[in-house]
Design a protein around this motif. Structure first.
Motif, PDB file in Angstrom:
ATOM      1  N   GLY A  36      78.480  48.997  32.005  1.00 40.08           N
ATOM      2  CA  GLY A  36      78.752  48.481  30.721  1.00 40.08           C
ATOM      3  C   GLY A  36      78.796  49.266  29.725  1.00 40.08           C
ATOM      4  N   SER A  37      78.998  50.563  29.858  1.00 37.81           N
ATOM      5  CA  SER A  37      78.877  51.586  28.780  1.00 37.81           C
ATOM      6  C   SER A  37      80.172  51.826  27.999  1.00 37.81           C
ATOM      7  N   TYR A  38      81.056  51.019  28.601  1.00 39.89           N
ATOM      8  CA  TYR A  38      82.356  51.064  27.778  1.00 39.89           C
ATOM      9  C   TYR A  38      82.129  50.486  26.438  1.00 39.89           C
ATOM     10  N   LEU A  39      81.014  49.534  26.287  1.00 41.66           N
ATOM     11  CA  LEU A  39      80.831  48.797  24.906  1.00 41.66           C
ATOM     12  C   LEU A  39      80.364  49.739  23.992  1.00 41.66           C
ATOM     13  N   PHE A  40      80.038  50.829  23.980  1.00 43.34           N
ATOM     14  CA  PHE A  40      79.714  52.121  23.299  1.00 43.34           C
ATOM     15  C   PHE A  40      80.809  52.328  22.222  1.00 43.34           C
ATOM     16  N   VAL A  41      81.839  52.047  22.694  1.00 42.73           N
ATOM     17  CA  VAL A  41      82.861  52.222  21.765  1.00 42.73           C
ATOM     18  C   VAL A  41      82.737  51.283  20.714  1.00 42.73           C
ATOM     19  N   ASP A  42      82.140  50.353  20.827  1.00 44.24           N
ATOM     20  CA  ASP A  42      81.853  49.190  19.488  1.00 44.24           C
ATOM     21  C   ASP A  42      80.653  49.829  18.681  1.00 44.24           C
ATOM     22  N   PHE A  43      80.076  50.462  19.240  1.00 44.50           N
ATOM     23  CA  PHE A  43      79.124  51.221  18.653  1.00 44.50           C
ATOM     24  C   PHE A  43      79.518  52.319  17.748  1.00 44.50           C
ATOM     25  N   PHE A  44      80.447  52.843  18.246  1.00 46.12           N
ATOM     26  CA  PHE A  44      81.373  53.952  17.341  1.00 46.12           C
ATOM     27  C   PHE A  44      81.794  53.098  16.191  1.00 46.12           C
ATOM     28  N   PHE A  45      82.565  51.981  16.428  1.00 44.69           N
ATOM     29  CA  PHE A  45      83.265  51.396  15.298  1.00 44.69           C
ATOM     30  C   PHE A  45      82.233  50.973  14.287  1.00 44.69           C
ATOM     31  N   VAL A  46      81.320  50.375  14.582  1.00 43.43           N
ATOM     32  CA  VAL A  46      80.271  49.892  13.713  1.00 43.43           C
ATOM     33  C   VAL A  46      79.711  51.200  12.890  1.00 43.43           C
ATOM     34  N   LEU A  47      79.324  52.201  13.503  1.00 46.47           N
ATOM     35  CA  LEU A  47      78.598  53.255  12.979  1.00 46.47           C
ATOM     36  C   LEU A  47      79.910  54.039  11.939  1.00 46.47           C
ATOM     37  N   SER A  48      81.042  53.936  12.335  1.00 40.69           N
ATOM     38  CA  SER A  48      82.222  54.499  11.496  1.00 40.69           C
ATOM     39  C   SER A  48      82.251  53.594  10.099  1.00 40.69           C
ATOM     40  N   GLY A  49      82.281  52.564  10.374  1.00 45.27           N
ATOM     41  CA  GLY A  49      82.286  51.630   9.207  1.00 45.27           C
ATOM     42  C   GLY A  49      81.149  51.752   8.102  1.00 45.27           C
ATOM     43  N   PHE A  50      79.890  52.046   8.812  1.00 48.03           N
ATOM     44  CA  PHE A  50      78.880  52.564   8.097  1.00 48.03           C
ATOM     45  C   PHE A  50      78.717  53.648   7.383  1.00 48.03           C
ATOM     46  N   VAL A  51      79.371  54.786   7.902  1.00 49.60           N
ATOM     47  CA  VAL A  51      79.225  56.170   7.424  1.00 49.60           C
ATOM     48  C   VAL A  51      80.574  56.299   6.521  1.00 49.60           C
ATOM     49  N   ILE A  52      81.711  55.601   6.944  1.00 49.33           N
ATOM     50  CA  ILE A  52      82.620  55.693   5.827  1.00 49.33           C
ATOM     51  C   ILE A  52      82.382  55.072   4.696  1.00 49.33           C
ATOM     52  N   THR A  53      81.640  53.939   4.605  1.00 48.10           N
ATOM     53  CA  THR A  53      81.227  53.100   3.596  1.00 48.10           C
ATOM     54  C   THR A  53      80.556  53.993   2.798  1.00 48.10           C
ATOM     55  N   HIS A  54      79.495  54.704   3.290  1.00 51.36           N
ATOM     56  CA  HIS A  54      78.287  55.481   2.784  1.00 51.36           C
ATOM     57  C   HIS A  54      79.063  56.647   1.762  1.00 51.36           C
ATOM     58  N   ALA A  55      79.947  57.281   2.649  1.00 48.68           N
ATOM     59  CA  ALA A  55      80.840  58.573   2.112  1.00 48.68           C
ATOM     60  C   ALA A  55      81.600  58.239   1.016  1.00 48.68           C
ATOM     61  N   TYR A  56      82.209  57.121   1.004  1.00 50.33           N
ATOM     62  CA  TYR A  56      83.451  56.797   0.075  1.00 50.33           C
ATOM     63  C   TYR A  56      83.530  55.690  -0.772  1.00 50.33           C
ATOM     64  N   LEU A  57      82.317  54.637  -0.670  1.00 43.03           N
ATOM     65  CA  LEU A  57      82.420  53.684  -1.406  1.00 43.03           C
ATOM     66  C   LEU A  57      82.364  53.862  -2.841  1.00 43.03           C
ATOM     67  N   GLY A  58      83.357  53.419  -3.622  1.00 45.31           N
ATOM     68  CA  GLY A  58      83.282  53.636  -5.097  1.00 45.31           C
ATOM     69  C   GLY A  58      84.288  54.936  -5.264  1.00 45.31           C
ATOM     70  N   ARG A  59      84.598  55.712  -4.349  1.00 46.09           N
ATOM     71  CA  ARG A  59      85.545  56.842  -4.630  1.00 46.09           C
ATOM     72  C   ARG A  59      86.911  56.689  -4.138  1.00 46.09           C
ATOM     73  N   ILE A  60      87.272  55.814  -3.965  1.00 47.80           N
ATOM     74  CA  ILE A  60      88.738  55.624  -3.767  1.00 47.80           C
ATOM     75  C   ILE A  60      89.036  54.626  -4.581  1.00 47.80           C
ATOM     76  N   GLY A  61      89.745  55.119  -6.000  1.00 55.59           N
ATOM     77  CA  GLY A  61      89.893  54.264  -7.136  1.00 55.59           C
ATOM     78  C   GLY A  61      91.444  53.942  -7.462  1.00 55.59           C
ATOM     79  N   ASP A  62      92.046  54.973  -6.991  1.00 57.17           N
ATOM     80  CA  ASP A  62      93.516  54.954  -7.167  1.00 57.17           C
ATOM     81  C   ASP A  62      94.192  55.582  -5.906  1.00 57.17           C
ATOM     82  N   ALA A  63      95.721  55.626  -6.370  1.00 57.44           N
ATOM     83  CA  ALA A  63      96.532  55.889  -4.924  1.00 57.44           C
ATOM     84  C   ALA A  63      96.366  57.550  -4.490  1.00 57.44           C
ATOM     85  N   PRO A  64      96.317  58.363  -5.533  1.00 58.70           N
ATOM     86  CA  PRO A  64      95.875  59.921  -5.094  1.00 58.70           C
ATOM     87  C   PRO A  64      94.614  59.772  -4.355  1.00 58.70           C
TER      88      PRO A  64
END
Length: 411
Positions: A36-64
């Motif tokens: 069942g370890s193929y399911l860990f790809v979903d762990f990666f997706f959840v973790l990605s959403g978490f850390v991307i939000t942590h790193a970039y929330l409020g920093r993407i404010g315009d097209a550039p």
């Protein structure tokens, strides 16, 4: 802020996926957790959403700033993906020269047309009818387009976010998570195990669930300004117990969910795990923060991307040796109605040793590719971003620290 413990989790999950893909008849093969370890790809997706939000929330404010974010993310995932993809080409050339394979070179999984969709990161958008080339890389395609979606959502809600009102972003993220889950539930005939067909929607489900986990974490962490504890943060003793329960729950869930409808809950289960371990408060957190697990976390993207190449070399080498020795080195095994061609050298313990050696080889190779492909690739795209435009106050051009870098990763 670094989430070191989550880095450790990421490394363990990447090795688990690598072991899942090892088609060898040893004692590991029939273990439910491994299957069942193929399911860990979903762990990666959840973790990605978490850390991307942590790193970039409020920093993407315009097209550039959105463009800079996407260039940086492309530079994070594409160089290694491209190099591993190219490394499969000489293996197909060798197959054409040596012959003896049941499938002609550059056919089936290795169709030339699929090479270009893979190189363009399009192969998780329904343009292919089966797995192609470096099979695990479908999730890189899905994740990159999740980045594009995240940037678009940030731009659409930028005015409210700039005023500190993130309810709109939260609402859209929740909607996207629901849409992703609904598409997977409604159209996938393999439950959560969808990739080249509905992989993007599977990623949306996990990625934006991870975004919501970050919002929960932000609401429940220690408030530095007051020195108190924000409502919703469990006590330290309770968190230590929750870590143990999470580990047991993950092992049980992964073992019980392979190939059935329960797997559809994987992003939700992993969301709980990510939230609990962000507090880094228990004995498991201390273990995952140690150097070996941190190194493995650093190399986890390479582990995920190179292990299929190692397996391809192993499979082709075994095929050649089989012909030279005149004795079978493969066997067929039917499990749950599916027949697999498995490596088997005649002894289960020998195959267990092969599995250990395989994981060690993947780990060592990953350390090398991280040093000589991942890091230079990121540096190249960061320099390219500097040349493309002047540094923006909203999106500085330095690379995001490694602890905030999401990794992926499937079946």
């Amino acid at each position: 802020m670094r989430f070191q413990v989550l880095d450790g989790w990421r490394g363990v999950c990447a090795l688990s996926v690598a072991l899942f893909h090892l088609n060898a008849l040893g004692h590991f093969h029939d273990v439910g957790f491994v299957r069942g370890s193929y399911l860990f790809v979903d762990f990666f997706f959840v973790l990605s959403g978490f850390v991307i939000t942590h790193a970039y929330l409020g920093r993407i404010g315009d097209a550039p700033s959105a463009g800079g974010f996407l260039v940086r993310r492309f530079g994070r995932v594409w160089p290694l993906h491209a190099m591993v993809l190219l490394a499969f080409v000489p293996l197909e050339v060798l197959k054409a020269l040596v012959g003896g394979s049941s499938e002609p070179a550059f056919s089936g999984q290795f169709e030339p047309s699929a090479f270009f969709t893979n190189m363009a990161l399009l192969h998780a958008l329904g343009v292919e009818k089966s797995w192609t080339w470096n099979i695990p890389s479908w999730s890189i395609s899905a994740e990159f387009f999740a980045y594009v979606t995240f940037a678009a959502v940030c731009l659409a809600t930028r005015r409210a976010t700039a005023r500190g009102q993130t309810a709109a972003l939260t609402a859209v993220s929740a909607l996207l998570a629901v849409v992703g889950a609904a598409v997977v539930i409604g159209f996938s005939d393999q439950y959560i195990d969808t990739s080249y067909d509905y992989g993007y929607f599977r990623c949306l489900y996990g990625f934006f669930t991870g975004h919501l986990v970050y919002r929960l974490h932000a609401a429940s962490r220690i408030t530095a300004s007051s020195g108190g504890v924000a409502p919703g943060r469990p006590a330290a003793g309770l968190l230590a117990g929750m870590e143990i329960l999470c580990l047991v729950a993950v092992i049980a869930f992964v073992a019980a969910s392979a190939g059935n409808a329960l797997s559809l809950a994987a992003p939700l289960v992993f969301a709980l795990v990510v939230w609990v371990f962000t507090f880094e408060a228990g004995p498991l957190s201390r273990l995952l923060a140690t150097t070996p697990f941190q190194r493995l976390g650093t190399w986890s993207y390479s582990v995920y991307m190179v292990h299929a190449l190692v397996l391809a070399v192993l499979q082709k080498g075994a095929s050649v040796m089989q012909g030279m020795l005149g004795r079978p080195l493969f066997t067929e095994r039917t499990v749950d109605g599916t027949t697999d061609r498995l490596l088997f050298f005649g002894d289960l313990w020998a195959m267990d040793l092969l599995a250990v050696v395989y994981l060690l080889v993947v780990t060592v190779l990953s350390a090398i590719t991280y040093r000589f492909i991942e890091l230079p690739g990121q540096a190249f795209f960061n320099r390219l971003l500097v040349r493309m435009r002047k540094p923006s106050a909203s999106m500085p051009v330095q690379a995001v620290p490694s602890a905030a870098e999401p990794e992926v990763k499937t079946a």
